[in-house]
Design a protein around this motif. Structure first.
Motif, PDB file in Angstrom:
ATOM      1  N   THR A  69       0.625  -8.011  10.542  1.00 53.91           N
ATOM      2  CA  THR A  69      -0.421  -7.001  10.708  1.00 53.91           C
ATOM      3  C   THR A  69      -0.588  -6.229   9.410  1.00 53.91           C
ATOM      4  OG1 THR A  69       0.087  -6.734  13.058  1.00 53.91           O
ATOM      5  CG2 THR A  69      -1.201  -4.999  12.005  1.00 53.91           C
ATOM      6  N   ILE A  70      -1.818  -6.185   8.921  1.00 55.43           N
ATOM      7  CA  ILE A  70      -2.124  -5.394   7.731  1.00 55.43           C
ATOM      8  C   ILE A  70      -2.711  -4.061   8.173  1.00 55.43           C
ATOM      9  CG2 ILE A  70      -4.446  -6.390   7.439  1.00 55.43           C
ATOM     10  CD1 ILE A  70      -3.992  -6.206   4.391  1.00 55.43           C
ATOM     11  N   SER A  71      -2.324  -3.000   7.471  1.00 52.29           N
ATOM     12  CA  SER A  71      -2.852  -1.672   7.772  1.00 52.29           C
ATOM     13  C   SER A  71      -2.878  -0.859   6.489  1.00 52.29           C
ATOM     14  CB  SER A  71      -2.010  -0.973   8.843  1.00 52.29           C
ATOM     15  OG  SER A  71      -0.679  -0.785   8.391  1.00 52.29           O
ATOM     16  N   ARG A  72      -3.527   0.285   6.538  1.00 55.56           N
ATOM     17  CA  ARG A  72      -3.597   1.134   5.350  1.00 55.56           C
ATOM     18  C   ARG A  72      -3.617   2.593   5.756  1.00 55.56           C
ATOM     19  NH1 ARG A  72      -8.596  -0.586   2.075  1.00 55.56           N
ATOM     20  NH2 ARG A  72      -8.029   1.206   0.779  1.00 55.56           N
ATOM     21  N   ASP A  73      -3.134   3.417   4.846  1.00 54.38           N
ATOM     22  CA  ASP A  73      -3.165   4.871   5.001  1.00 54.38           C
ATOM     23  C   ASP A  73      -3.820   5.421   3.731  1.00 54.38           C
ATOM     24  OD1 ASP A  73      -2.723   7.594   5.136  1.00 54.38           O
ATOM     25  OD2 ASP A  73      -0.748   7.373   6.047  1.00 54.38           O
ATOM     26  N   ASN A  74      -5.093   5.739   3.822  1.00 54.75           N
ATOM     27  CA  ASN A  74      -5.820   6.182   2.623  1.00 54.75           C
ATOM     28  C   ASN A  74      -5.320   7.536   2.126  1.00 54.75           C
ATOM     29  OD1 ASN A  74      -7.328   3.845   2.514  1.00 54.75           O
ATOM     30  ND2 ASN A  74      -9.113   4.728   3.539  1.00 54.75           N
ATOM     31  N   ALA A  75      -4.766   8.338   2.994  1.00 54.25           N
ATOM     32  CA  ALA A  75      -4.219   9.630   2.564  1.00 54.25           C
ATOM     33  C   ALA A  75      -2.976   9.442   1.706  1.00 54.25           C
ATOM     34  CB  ALA A  75      -3.890  10.484   3.775  1.00 54.25           C
ATOM     35  N   LYS A  76      -2.281   8.321   1.898  1.00 50.85           N
ATOM     36  CA  LYS A  76      -1.058   8.045   1.137  1.00 50.85           C
ATOM     37  C   LYS A  76      -1.275   6.988   0.064  1.00 50.85           C
ATOM     38  CE  LYS A  76       2.126   9.248   4.883  1.00 50.85           C
ATOM     39  NZ  LYS A  76       3.256   8.780   5.741  1.00 50.85           N
ATOM     40  N   LEU A  81       2.093  -4.334   5.133  1.00 51.50           N
ATOM     41  CA  LEU A  81       2.066  -5.629   5.804  1.00 51.50           C
ATOM     42  C   LEU A  81       3.294  -5.692   6.706  1.00 51.50           C
ATOM     43  CD1 LEU A  81       0.509  -8.333   6.032  1.00 51.50           C
ATOM     44  CD2 LEU A  81       2.193  -9.283   4.416  1.00 51.50           C
ATOM     45  N   GLN A  82       3.058  -5.550   8.001  1.00 52.26           N
ATOM     46  CA  GLN A  82       4.133  -5.671   8.981  1.00 52.26           C
ATOM     47  C   GLN A  82       4.284  -7.141   9.334  1.00 52.26           C
ATOM     48  OE1 GLN A  82       6.235  -3.264  10.397  1.00 52.26           O
ATOM     49  NE2 GLN A  82       7.279  -5.050  11.250  1.00 52.26           N
ATOM     50  N   MET A  83       5.479  -7.672   9.114  1.00 49.81           N
ATOM     51  CA  MET A  83       5.726  -9.090   9.334  1.00 49.81           C
ATOM     52  C   MET A  83       6.766  -9.256  10.430  1.00 49.81           C
ATOM     53  SD  MET A  83       5.773 -10.437   5.386  1.00 49.81           S
ATOM     54  CE  MET A  83       7.318  -9.601   5.004  1.00 49.81           C
ATOM     55  N   ASN A  84       6.361  -9.843  11.529  1.00 48.37           N
ATOM     56  CA  ASN A  84       7.243 -10.082  12.665  1.00 48.37           C
ATOM     57  C   ASN A  84       7.443 -11.576  12.885  1.00 48.37           C
ATOM     58  OD1 ASN A  84       7.289  -7.268  13.150  1.00 48.37           O
ATOM     59  ND2 ASN A  84       5.507  -7.407  14.502  1.00 48.37           N
TER      60      ASN A  84
END
Length: 122
Positions: A69-76, A81-84
């Protein structure tokens, strides 16, 4: 311009999980689409996942769909990339990438990080 620094790689057993992070410099991070690529020994670099600047669009390679799962935090200024359910064939150097165009970040992004090693043991 944007500079990218990956972290979070390491050694994990098959079936385990890791979360990679990519910290971006600059005040325009939210203007960039972001992506992850990987390169295994003796193989060409391949696309893994991409996310649009807003996070509203995401795209995955078939080989990781349902596991990563790819995600982003624009504030940070950070993309993850969460890899399970990791497999030995996921072993590679993972690279963060950026481009102003979402379509381009999945193919020939303009900016690259230095990479982080992920090793999955069987």
């Amino acid at each position: 311009q944007v500079q990218l620094v990956e972290s979070g790689g390491g050694l994990v057993q098959a079936g385990g999980s890791l979360r990679l992070s990519c910290a971006a410099s600059g005040r325009t991070f939210s203007s960039y689409a972001m992506g992850w690529f990987r390169q295994a020994p003796g193989k060409e670099r391949e696309f893994v996942a991409a996310i649009s600047w807003s996070g509203g669009n995401r795209y995955y390679a078939n080989s990781v769909k349902g596991r990563f799962t790819i995600s982003r935090d624009n504030a940070k200024n950070t993309v993850y990339l969460q890899m399970n359910s990791l497999k030995p064939e996921d072993t590679a150097v993972y690279y963060c990438a950026a481009d102003v165009a979402y379509a381009v970040v999945r193919t020939v992004p303009g900016y690259w990080g230095q990479g982080t090693q992920v090793t999955v043991s069987s």
